[in-house]
Write a protein that holds these residues in place. Structure first.
Motif, mmCIF file in Angstrom:
data_model
loop_
_atom_site.group_PDB
_atom_site.id
_atom_site.type_symbol
_atom_site.label_atom_id
_atom_site.label_comp_id
_atom_site.label_asym_id
_atom_site.label_seq_id
_atom_site.Cartn_x
_atom_site.Cartn_y
_atom_site.Cartn_z
ATOM 1 N N LEU A 250 -13.748 -4.475 -32.671
ATOM 2 C CA LEU A 250 -14.411 -3.658 -33.697
ATOM 3 C C LEU A 250 -13.439 -2.694 -34.367
ATOM 4 N N HIS A 251 -12.590 -2.073 -33.580
ATOM 5 C CA HIS A 251 -11.614 -1.141 -34.160
ATOM 6 C C HIS A 251 -10.586 -1.887 -35.010
ATOM 7 N N ALA B 48 -11.189 -4.540 -36.720
ATOM 8 C CA ALA B 48 -11.859 -5.017 -37.934
ATOM 9 C C ALA B 48 -12.023 -3.909 -38.986
ATOM 10 N N GLU B 49 -11.838 -2.664 -38.587
ATOM 11 C CA GLU B 49 -12.022 -1.548 -39.533
ATOM 12 C C GLU B 49 -10.852 -1.383 -40.451
ATOM 13 N N GLU C 107 -21.347 -0.962 -32.005
ATOM 14 C CA GLU C 107 -20.758 0.353 -32.254
ATOM 15 C C GLU C 107 -20.980 1.275 -31.067
ATOM 16 N N ARG D 198 -18.259 3.113 -28.772
ATOM 17 C CA ARG D 198 -18.274 4.555 -28.495
ATOM 18 C C ARG D 198 -18.216 4.837 -27.001
#
Length: 74
Positions: free
Chosen positions: A70-71, A73-74, A25, A29
């Motif tokens: 990651l984005h 997977a959201e 994360e 960021r």
């Protein structure tokens, strides 16, 4: 949780330490390895090693691709 050797201190479960959750994360960021290390009270080399292993496991070439995954997977 891992079972410590007799007489050894209790070792925390890495999944509960926040390292496995916070580092990706933090990368997403846009934090540098140095900034992630400061947040986690680790050396920059340790963060770099974890990030390198993460990128190998995810089969990506750079930290931008980690953030994209990651984005997605959201």
């Amino acid at each position: 949780m891992r079972v410590p050797a007799k007489g050894a201190d209790v070792l925390p479960d890495p999944a509960q330490s926040g390292l496995l959750v916070l580092q990706p994360e933090a990368v997403a960021r846009g934090l540098t390895n140095r900034e992630v290390a400061a947040e986690l009270y680790l050396s920059t080399a340790t963060v770099k090693a974890h990030l390198t292993r993460l990128m190998v496991k995810l089969d990506v070439a750079n930290r931008t691709q980690v953030a994209v995954l990651l984005h997605a997977a959201e």
